[in-house]
Structure formats: structure tokens, C-alpha cells
Design a protein around this motif. Sequence first.
Motif, short mmCIF file in Angstrom:
data_model
loop_
_atom_site.label_atom_id
_atom_site.label_comp_id
_atom_site.label_asym_id
_atom_site.label_seq_id
_atom_site.Cartn_x
_atom_site.Cartn_y
_atom_site.Cartn_z
N THR A 1 -4.45 -3.90 -2.73
CA THR A 1 -5.05 -2.34 -2.95
C THR A 1 -4.79 -1.63 -4.58
O THR A 1 -3.65 -2.11 -5.51
CB THR A 1 -4.42 -1.43 -1.31
N ASN B 1 -5.87 -9.53 -0.84
CA ASN B 1 -4.51 -8.93 -0.46
C ASN B 1 -4.10 -7.97 -1.55
O ASN B 1 -2.92 -7.26 -0.94
CB ASN B 1 -3.47 -9.56 0.00
N LYS C 1 0.84 -1.47 0.45
CA LYS C 1 0.06 -0.07 -0.12
C LYS C 1 0.28 0.91 0.43
O LYS C 1 0.48 2.22 -0.37
CB LYS C 1 -0.83 0.38 1.01
#
Length: 168
Positions: free
Chosen positions: A126, A124, A51
Motif C-alpha cells: 500500500t 499486498n 499499513k
Amino acid sequence: LPGERALQSANDGLVDGELYRGGDIAQTYTNLVKIPVVIATVDFVVFAKDKTLPVRAWKDLAPYTVGYKRGIKAIEVNLPNGTKSEPVTATEQAFKKLDTGRNDAVVAVRLTGLLALKELGIKNITILDPPLQSLQLFHFLHVKKKGLADRLTATLQQMEREGVMKSI
């Protein structure tokens, strides 16, 4: 047909047109006539497991291994020189590679990517914001079908006025 082959077929007149393409393709595929009604606007975004990946613009992708669906012109022309790119036949393949660590990022249309992740059951990964690019999409006709352009434009404009395009 795969993206590039579809464009070539439309440009060569093997089919009557091409749907849902960026407005500037007629510069390269000169036998295609743009219907001047925006069909949709799509966001090209970066998907990543990390992220904190510092990607906010196309140029920021240069140090990474980037997966994407082959034939998507907006991606192919905007990836920086030197980027290790991994084009695949289907968007789902790119996300599987990202999930297993074989890619650092995937560039895809936001909705296409979200759908692929949902179908694959991958949670999992993003989306990094902001989008790399927002692109207006249009329909195109081969020049031999140019006589249909005014009628098609009028019909699409009517659909737009009536809210049909937005609901679709």
C-alpha cells in the motif's frame, strides 16, 4: 542511461540536455540551463506492506530498510543519514524485495510505483500518505544549446495553454 550517468552526460555536453528533472539540479550540474516550464509534478511516496508503518516525512525512514531506484536524486539526497538503503537498478526489483520481506519500505514516484506493482501482480503493498515530497519537473539544455531555450520555452508554454501537457 542510468540516472547519474545521464546527468553527467548532459552536464558534460555529450548529449544536448536532460528531461524531466527536479528544478534544483542546475545547482550541482552547472552546465545545464533550466527551461522554466513545469513539465509535471510528481509525488514521492512510501510503499509498504505494513499499513501502520509510522512514516509521514523523510526523517521517519531512518529506522527502516528502504529500497529505491538508484540514480533518483530526490530520494538519494533526502534519505536520512543512517538509513539502511537498498538502491536497485529497476523499481520492480525494489518491490520484489519488499514483497519478500527483504525491505521494510520502498520510496518511489507514486505513478511509477503503482505501474510496477500492477506489472508484477503484487497486491499486498500500500501507499502511505501523505507524500514525502511533491516535486516539479523541468527540462534542461546543455549551455552549448542555450540558444534553443527561448523557442523551447515558447513551445512548451503554448502546449500548456492548449492543454496538451495536461493530456499527456
